[in-house]
Design a protein around this motif. Structure first.
Motif, PDB file in Angstrom:
ATOM      1  N   SER A 142      11.060  -9.553  18.987  1.00  0.00           N
ATOM      2  CA  SER A 142      12.352  -9.245  18.512  1.00  0.00           C
ATOM      3  C   SER A 142      12.648  -7.520  18.201  1.00  0.00           C
ATOM      4  CB  SER A 142      12.491 -10.035  17.075  1.00  0.00           C
ATOM      5  OG  SER A 142      11.714  -9.506  16.146  1.00  0.00           O
ATOM      6  N   GLY A 143      11.525  -7.253  17.770  1.00  0.00           N
ATOM      7  CA  GLY A 143      11.673  -5.580  17.696  1.00  0.00           C
ATOM      8  C   GLY A 143      11.575  -5.065  19.123  1.00  0.00           C
ATOM      9  N   PHE A 144      10.859  -5.489  19.985  1.00  0.00           N
ATOM     10  CA  PHE A 144      11.001  -4.811  21.426  1.00  0.00           C
ATOM     11  C   PHE A 144      12.237  -5.099  22.201  1.00  0.00           C
ATOM     12  CE2 PHE A 144      10.080  -5.452  25.892  1.00  0.00           C
ATOM     13  CZ  PHE A 144       9.407  -3.959  26.307  1.00  0.00           C
ATOM     14  N   LEU A 145      12.850  -6.252  22.003  1.00  0.00           N
ATOM     15  CA  LEU A 145      13.920  -6.499  22.692  1.00  0.00           C
ATOM     16  C   LEU A 145      14.898  -5.698  22.082  1.00  0.00           C
ATOM     17  CD1 LEU A 145      13.813 -10.318  23.055  1.00  0.00           C
ATOM     18  CD2 LEU A 145      13.456  -8.623  24.832  1.00  0.00           C
ATOM     19  N   GLN A 146      14.972  -5.173  20.754  1.00  0.00           N
ATOM     20  CA  GLN A 146      16.122  -4.457  20.156  1.00  0.00           C
ATOM     21  C   GLN A 146      16.465  -3.267  20.835  1.00  0.00           C
ATOM     22  OE1 GLN A 146      15.642  -4.207  16.015  1.00  0.00           O
ATOM     23  NE2 GLN A 146      15.955  -6.465  15.653  1.00  0.00           N
TER      24      GLN A 146
END
Length: 505
Positions: A142-146
């Motif tokens: 989730s953090g990467f996709l942000q």
């Protein structure tokens, strides 16, 4: 005895019995004296020749010395001329090297600027790559996709920026300069001595013909000829005049004619004139200097040549009116650019309040509108002007001012200031007005008061018959050819002055 035929002494026996009996003989003493006299005369002639030979040897020895001296002088002159060429070449070399250095500095600056720009951009790209690698190590989906979308766009944008000619040098290493020295080398190879021809001398100095030289108003007519015993023809002549103030001479005419009229001189001025002849060999000495005095007082009339076609002239161009109801402009025949000038115009006819205008204008003023409607004219249109009125115009180009008078009354203070250049007297009028240049009116008191207020002496007024049209002589007496020169064509030469009176500054 002496035998004349055998040319030898003989005795009496040989004369009677020998081969000399039939020859002519003379007394030995007489022939001795005759031959002695002949030998003395021959010796005298030979002695003269020997004396001439000795003098000739002295001349030759002097020539040897003179040749040595001239050789040293000529070599020095040749060295100086070659050194001058070398100096000129060195100066040109320095100029060309300066251009090369300028191109060198420009190329270095462009390359260094590109190096600096690429270095900064590479540092930014490297930082972006290091950051992206750290982000790739992120284990939190989730953090990467942000931030992944933004990083992908930034990486593509950075890649595109590198692809837009960034990696192409902005400057070439070659110098696009090529020195064309072939004309100079050819000239150097052709450099040689010019053999002077003593068989072609320069013409003799011309003679100014005083009986045909004259001045009229602000023009001067000069005539010259070659000396009567001159055997060297002239191909042309150069006429020179000074500036009327004792300054340097300047060429005013170059050509084949032997008569020239120079217009556009200053009034009340003394000019020096001289002329020289020339041919292919060179230029002659100057003629004697001739002193010419231009007129102290100038006269002018209205100019039909520059006026509007509706203007009607009469009274030897001293009186004008108009055939149109619209305002039309007429100029004076003479322009002013120096000195103090005053003239008067009288109103002969004034019907239905026609509103004429009086003043000065440039030559290219508009001729179909009222005077003063454009920036080429300065005029007065009011102030009690009517039939019988007298309008005075005072153009003081020494103080660069223009002042008007109506019926001897000054119209306010100075009307216009900063008057510089060439001005012509000017009037605009329609068919309801007729005006004339005043014959001669005494304005000495008024102008003396005006100039005294400025701390200046009053002008030397002189009575005259009135303004008149100036006729300029353009040819030789008897119908011969001549030339007419106007000093307006010369550099730094103001236009001449003509007016009812003139005060030189």
């Amino acid at each position: 005895m002496y035998c004349v035929q055998c040319k030898m002494p003989v005795c009496y026996q040989c004369l009677e019995e020998g081969k000399h009996s039939s020859h002519e003989v003379k007394a030995l003493g007489a022939m001795w004296k005759l031959h002695k006299s002949q030998l003395s005369q021959a010796l005298n002639g030979l002695s003269d020749r020997a004396k001439e030979a000795k003098e000739f040897l002295v001349q030759l020895r002097n020539m040897v010395q003179q040749i040595q001296e001239n050789s040293v002088e000529f070599e020095a002159c040749l060295v100086a001329q070659c050194d001058a060429l070398i100096d000129a070449l060195n100066r040109r070399k320095a100029q060309l090297l300066a251009r090369v250095n300028k191109e060198h500095e420009h190329k270095l600056k462009v390359v260094r600027d590109q190096i600096s720009h690429c270095t900064v951009k590479l540092r930014q790209t490297t930082g972006l790559m290091e950051y992206c690698l750290e982000v790739i190590k992120e284990n939190d989906p989730s953090g990467f996709l942000q931030i992944s979308d933004a990083l992908i766009r930034r990486v593509h944008l950075t890649e595109d920026q590198w692809g837009k000619g960034t990696l192409t040098p902005r400057m070439t290493t070659d110098f696009d300069l090529s020195l064309d020295n072939s004309p100079l080398l050819q000239s150097i190879h052709q450099l040689d001595f010019v053999q002077m021809k003593a068989s072609s001398p320069v013409p003799a100095a011309p003679i100014l013909q005083l009986e045909e030289c004259c001045t009229h108003n602000n023009s001067a007519t000069l005539s010259w000829k070659q000396p009567p015993l001159s055997t060297v023809p002239a191909e042309g002549y150069i006429l020179e005049l000074d500036d009327g103030s004792g300054g340097q001479f300047r060429e005013v005419y170059v050509g084949k004619e032997t008569m020239c009229t120079v217009d556009g001189l200053h009034f009340n001025s003394t000019y020096n004139a001289r002329v020289k002849a020339f041919n292919k060999t060179g230029v002659s000495q100057y003629s004697k200097t001739l002193v010419l005095q231009t007129s102290e007082v100038a006269w002018f009339a209205f100019d039909p040549g520059s006026a509007h076609s509706d203007i009607i002239f009469s009274n030897d161009n001293l009186t004008v009116t108009c055939s149109s109801y619209d305002d039309r402009v007429v100029l004076g025949k003479t322009g002013f650019s120096k000195g103090v000038h005053y003239w008067e115009i009288t109103v002969d006819r004034y019907d239905n309040h026609p509103d004429p205008a009086f003043g000065v204008a440039r030559m290219d003023v508009m001729k179909d509108v009222m005077l003063g409607k454009d920036d080429k004219a300065w005029a007065i249109t009011e102030g009690g002007i009517g039939k019988g009125a007298t309008i005075g115009v005072l153009l003081d180009l020494n103080r660069k001012t223009l002042t008007f008078f109506v019926n001897d009354e000054q119209q306010g203070p100075i009307a216009f200031e900063n008057m510089e250049g060439l001005f012509f007297p000017a009037v605009s009028l329609n068919r309801n007005v007729q005006v004339s240049l005043a014959l001669w009116v005494q304005k000495q008191l008024l102008l003396a008061l005006l100039l005294a207020a400025r701390g200046r002496a009053s002008p030397p007024l002189r009575e005259g018959s009135g303004p008149c049209q100036v006729q300029i002589q353009t040819g030789r007496k008897g119908g011969g050819k001549g030339v007419n020169i106007t000093t307006d064509m010369l550099p730094n030469q103001p236009k001449p002055l003509r007016s009812t009176w003139t005060q030189s500054s």
